[in-house]
Design a protein around this motif. Structure first.
Motif, mmCIF file in Angstrom:
data_model
loop_
_atom_site.group_PDB
_atom_site.id
_atom_site.type_symbol
_atom_site.label_atom_id
_atom_site.label_comp_id
_atom_site.label_asym_id
_atom_site.label_seq_id
_atom_site.Cartn_x
_atom_site.Cartn_y
_atom_site.Cartn_z
ATOM 1 N N TRP A 70 8.484 -3.609 -3.735
ATOM 2 C CA TRP A 70 9.670 -2.821 -4.106
ATOM 3 C C TRP A 70 9.330 -1.337 -4.095
ATOM 4 C CZ3 TRP A 70 11.243 0.767 -7.631
ATOM 5 C CH2 TRP A 70 12.615 0.955 -7.795
ATOM 6 N N LEU A 71 8.191 -0.984 -4.653
ATOM 7 C CA LEU A 71 7.769 0.414 -4.651
ATOM 8 C C LEU A 71 7.572 0.915 -3.220
ATOM 9 C CD1 LEU A 71 5.146 0.373 -7.558
ATOM 10 C CD2 LEU A 71 7.457 1.353 -7.624
ATOM 11 N N GLY A 72 7.007 0.071 -2.369
ATOM 12 C CA GLY A 72 6.804 0.471 -0.990
ATOM 13 C C GLY A 72 8.106 0.663 -0.247
ATOM 14 N N HIS A 73 9.080 -0.182 -0.506
ATOM 15 C CA HIS A 73 10.384 -0.052 0.144
ATOM 16 C C HIS A 73 11.051 1.272 -0.201
ATOM 17 C CE1 HIS A 73 14.217 -1.199 1.874
ATOM 18 N NE2 HIS A 73 14.817 -0.987 0.720
ATOM 19 N N HIS A 101 2.208 -8.116 -3.906
ATOM 20 C CA HIS A 101 3.000 -8.419 -5.102
ATOM 21 C C HIS A 101 4.394 -7.804 -4.961
ATOM 22 C CE1 HIS A 101 4.348 -8.327 -9.304
ATOM 23 N NE2 HIS A 101 3.469 -9.307 -9.512
ATOM 24 N N ARG A 102 5.397 -8.503 -5.457
ATOM 25 C CA ARG A 102 6.781 -8.069 -5.226
ATOM 26 C C ARG A 102 7.090 -6.722 -5.845
ATOM 27 N NH1 ARG A 102 10.211 -12.484 -8.829
ATOM 28 N NH2 ARG A 102 9.277 -12.034 -10.867
ATOM 29 N N LEU A 103 6.398 -6.379 -6.947
ATOM 30 C CA LEU A 103 6.620 -5.064 -7.541
ATOM 31 C C LEU A 103 6.133 -3.973 -6.596
ATOM 32 C CD1 LEU A 103 7.357 -3.107 -9.799
ATOM 33 C CD2 LEU A 103 5.102 -3.540 -10.818
ATOM 34 N N LEU A 104 4.950 -4.165 -6.012
ATOM 35 C CA LEU A 104 4.428 -3.182 -5.074
ATOM 36 C C LEU A 104 5.276 -3.132 -3.802
ATOM 37 C CD1 LEU A 104 0.566 -3.722 -5.429
ATOM 38 C CD2 LEU A 104 2.027 -2.023 -6.540
ATOM 39 N N LEU A 120 0.832 -1.204 0.000
ATOM 40 C CA LEU A 120 0.000 0.000 0.000
ATOM 41 C C LEU A 120 0.866 1.253 0.000
ATOM 42 C CD1 LEU A 120 -2.811 1.224 0.125
ATOM 43 C CD2 LEU A 120 -2.750 1.002 2.614
ATOM 44 N N ARG A 121 1.994 1.204 0.671
ATOM 45 C CA ARG A 121 2.942 2.320 0.595
ATOM 46 C C ARG A 121 3.393 2.544 -0.844
ATOM 47 N NH1 ARG A 121 5.956 0.502 5.292
ATOM 48 N NH2 ARG A 121 5.522 1.831 7.089
ATOM 49 N N SER A 152 9.296 4.077 -1.042
ATOM 50 C CA SER A 152 8.286 5.131 -1.030
ATOM 51 C C SER A 152 8.754 6.403 -0.326
ATOM 52 C CB SER A 152 7.000 4.621 -0.373
ATOM 53 O OG SER A 152 7.243 4.204 0.965
ATOM 54 N N PHE A 153 9.439 6.272 0.810
ATOM 55 C CA PHE A 153 9.894 7.466 1.527
ATOM 56 C C PHE A 153 10.926 8.229 0.705
ATOM 57 C CE2 PHE A 153 12.381 9.342 5.253
ATOM 58 C CZ PHE A 153 11.531 10.441 5.355
ATOM 59 N N ALA A 154 11.806 7.488 0.050
ATOM 60 C CA ALA A 154 12.798 8.131 -0.811
ATOM 61 C C ALA A 154 12.119 8.844 -1.981
ATOM 62 C CB ALA A 154 13.793 7.097 -1.334
ATOM 63 N N VAL A 155 11.097 8.214 -2.545
ATOM 64 C CA VAL A 155 10.338 8.852 -3.622
ATOM 65 C C VAL A 155 9.731 10.156 -3.141
ATOM 66 C CG1 VAL A 155 8.262 8.635 -5.060
ATOM 67 C CG2 VAL A 155 9.880 6.742 -4.916
ATOM 68 N N TYR A 156 9.169 10.135 -1.953
ATOM 69 C CA TYR A 156 8.539 11.335 -1.398
ATOM 70 C C TYR A 156 9.556 12.472 -1.252
ATOM 71 C CZ TYR A 156 5.398 14.117 1.499
ATOM 72 O OH TYR A 156 4.596 15.118 1.978
#
Length: 483
Positions: free
Chosen positions: A346-349, A341-344, A15-16, A351-355
Motif C-alpha cells: 500500500w505504501l509503495g502504491h 507485506h500488504r502494508l508495504l 521497496l518503493r 509512493s510517487f504521490a507521497v514524493y
C-alpha cells in the motif's frame, strides 16, 4: 517459484513503500533536527542514539533517490526482457519499450506540474511566510520566497520548464530528481533496444560494463543514477534466468541467513558515512581515512576504489549501500516475502504521490505547528552604523513537543493527501496518458495497423471497415515497387 521459473516481484512495490518512508524521515530531520546528519551534535560531545552507525541511515538521507533509480532500471527492463527472453518475442518486446517510452514523460510530468501549481497557489496566499522566517536554513532554502503576483506567475512557468531542463523548481525543490529519473528511464530503453537481440551472456556483459563505466565516472550524480539504473537492469535480466533462480532456491538458507546479512552489514557501515564533521567521531574519522585516503599533513584526498578522487563521497557511500541492499533482496526470498507485506505494498502504491505532496505539506502545515502560521514577529536585518550587515534573527521553534506534534500531523496528512492524490489526480493523469497512447499507437495486433497503412497512402478502409489497396495517382508502371 512459478512454473515459468520466475519469482514474484511484489517486493519491488514494497521497496518503493519503504523508500517513501525514508524520504519523509530524512526531510523531517533536515527541517527540524539537522544535527542528525552529523556523528555528534558538536566536537567531543557524545553521540545521540540516532547518530550512531546503521541507526543514522534512515535520517541522514541520500538513499531515497538511488533506490528509485535502481527500481526504475528494474521495472523499465522487466517486462520487455520477459517478452524477449522467456516468450521469445523480440518484436513484442520492442513494442513494449516503445509504449513505455511514450508513457513515461506524461506519467511523470503531468502529476509534477499539478503539484507545482498547487504550491504556486499556496505561495500566492502567503502560506510559506513562516517557512521563510524560521531558523531552519534548509526549510528557508526550500520554501519559495514572496514575490508580487505577476512575478510569481512568471516564476511558475519558469519552474514548469526548468524542472525538466536544469532540475530547478522554486515551488517544490524536491522535484530535482524528476529529470534525472526521466533521462535514466530512457537510458534503459536505449540499452534494451540495442541489446534485445543479443544472447543472454552478452547482454549481461553489457550491463556489467555499464555499471563499471558509471562507477569510474566521477561526474555529478553518476553513481546515484547511472550505476543504480544499470544494476536494476542487470537484476531484471537475472530475474528471467532460470538457472540463476534455481540456484537461489537451492541455496536460499545460506543466501538469506549468511550472505545477505554480511552484505547489509558491510553496506550499512559504509553507508553511515556522515554528511559533515566526520572528524567529530572516531568511527567516522576511521571510515573517512579508508575511503578518502587523505595525504599526510592536510594534503589532497587520494581516493579509493569505492570513492575515486574527485567523486562525491557522500553519494558514493550511500549508493554502495543501495548496491548491497538490492543484491541482498534479490538473493533472499525471505526478504522479498517481507517486502511483499500488504502494508508495504500500500505504501509503495502511494509512493510517487507521497514524493509529490510531502514537501509542500512539510513547508506549510508542519512549519505552522512548530513556528506559528503567521511567521511573525519578524524583521529583516538592516545595517549597523558603520555600514556592516546586521545578523539576521530568525523565529525559534515553540518547543520540542510542538516538533513531535508536527511530525505526527504532517505524516498523517501526507498519507491522506497521497491517498486522495492516487484516487483522483493520478487516475486522471493515467487516463489522459492512455488516451494519448491510444491516439498515437496502432491498436492492431499486426505490425502495421489500418490507420498506419492509410496514413502512408498504401491502403484505405472501405465503408465496411475492410482494407483495399489505394491506386497510385501518378504512376502507370505497376511492375515497379513504390518509391
Amino acid at each position: 517459484m512459478s512454473k515459468s521459473g520466475q519469482r514474484n516481484i511484489k517486493w519491488v512495490e514494497g521497496l518503493r513503500g519503504v523508500t517513501s518512508v525514508l524520504v519523509i524521515s530524512t526531510h523531517v530531520a533536515r527541517a527540524l533536527d539537522f544535527a542528525l546528519f552529523w556523528p555528534a551534535d558538536k566536537k567531543d560531545a557524545p553521540p545521540r542514539l540516532m547518530q550512531l552507525p546503521y541507526l543514522r541511515i534512515p535520517y541522514q538521507g541520500r538513499i531515497g533517490v538511488p533506490i528509485f533509480a535502481f527500481l526504475t532500471g528494474f521495472v523499465c527492463a522487466y517486462k520487455p526482457l520477459k517478452l524477449a527472453y522467456q516468450q521469445g518475442n523480440a518484436p513484442a518486446s520492442l513494442q513494449s519499450v516503445a509504449r513505455s517510452a511514450f508513457r513515461r514523460p506524461p506519467r511523470l510530468m503531468l502529476p509534477a506540474m499539478i503539484a507545482t501549481f498547487i504550491s504556486f497557489v499556496l505561495s500566492c496566499f502567503g502560506a510559506y511566510t513562516a517557512a521563510n522566517h524560521c531558523d531552519s536554513f534548509w526549510v528557508r532554502f526550500d520554501a519559495p520566497d514572496y514575490k508580487p503576483f505577476r512575478q510569481n506567475v512568471r516564476r511558475l512557468f519558469k519552474s514548469l520548464l526548468t524542472t525538466w531542463t536544469s532540475t530547478d523548481n522554486a515551488f517544490d525543490r524536491h522535484q530535482w530528481a524528476m529529470r534525472p529519473l526521466l533521462i535514466g528511464a530512457f537510458q534503459v530503453y536505449v540499452v534494451l533496444a540495442a541489446t534485445i537481440g543479443m544472447r543472454f551472456r552478452y547482454r549481461l556483459l553489457i550491463h556489467v560494463m555499464l555499471i563499471f563505466y558509471w562507477l569510474f565516472n566521477t561526474a555529478y550524480l553518476t553513481e546515484t543514477f547511472g550505476a543504480n539504473l544499470a544494476l536494476g537492469t542487470l537484476l531484471a535480466e537475472l530475474a528471467q534466468h532460470r538457472p540463476t533462480q534455481n540456484f537461489i532456491t537451492a541455496h536460499q538458507r545460506i543466501l538469506t541467513f549468511v550472505i545477505a546479512p554480511i552484505l547489509l552489514l558491510i553496506g550499512g557501515w559504509v553507508g553511515s558515512y556522515p554528511q559533515e564533521h566526520e572528524d567529530w567521531a572516531e568511527w567516522s574519522q576511521t571510515l573517512h581515512n579508508h575511503l578518502m585516503n587523505p595525504e599526510p599533513e592536510g594534503g589532497d584526498n587520494l581516493g579509493s576504489m569505492l570513492v575515486p578522487a574527485g567523486s562525491n563521497a557522500h553519494r558514493r557511500t550511500s549508493a554502495f549501500f543501495i548496491y548491497c541492499t538490492a543484491i541482498s533482496i534479490f538473493i533472499s526470498p525471505a526478504i522479498q516475502k517481507l517486502l511483499s507485506h500488504r502494508l508495504l505494498l500500500w505504501l509503495g502504491h502511494h509512493s510517487f504521490a507521497v514524493y509529490l505532496v510531502h514537501g509542500t505539506l512539510l513547508r506549510t502545515v508542519a512549519i505552522w505547528v512548530v513556528y506559528g502560521i503567521t511567521g511573525q514577529p519578524w524583521e529583516k536585518a538592516g545595517k549597523n552604523e558603520d555600514g556592516s550587515e546586521q545578523v539576521q534573527e530568525w523565529i525559534k521553534p515553540k518547543s520540542r513537543s510542538h516538533k513531535l506534534l508536527a511530525i505526527m500531523i504532517f505524516t498523517t496528512l501526507t498519507y491522506m493527501a497521497a491517498w486522495a492524490w492516487m484516487k483522483w489526480v493520478d487516475t486522471a493523469c493515467a487516463r489522459a496518458t492512455q488516451w494519448l497512447e491510444n491516439k498515437v499507437f496502432d491498436t492492431s495486433e499486426d505490425d502495421e495497423g489500418k490507420a498506419g497503412l492509410a496514413e502512408k497512402g498504401y491502403s484505405h478502409a472501405n465503408g465496411n471497415g475492410s482494407l483495399t489497396t489505394r491506386p497510385s495517382q501518378d504512376r502507370t508502371d505497376k511492375s515497379q515497387p513504390p518509391p
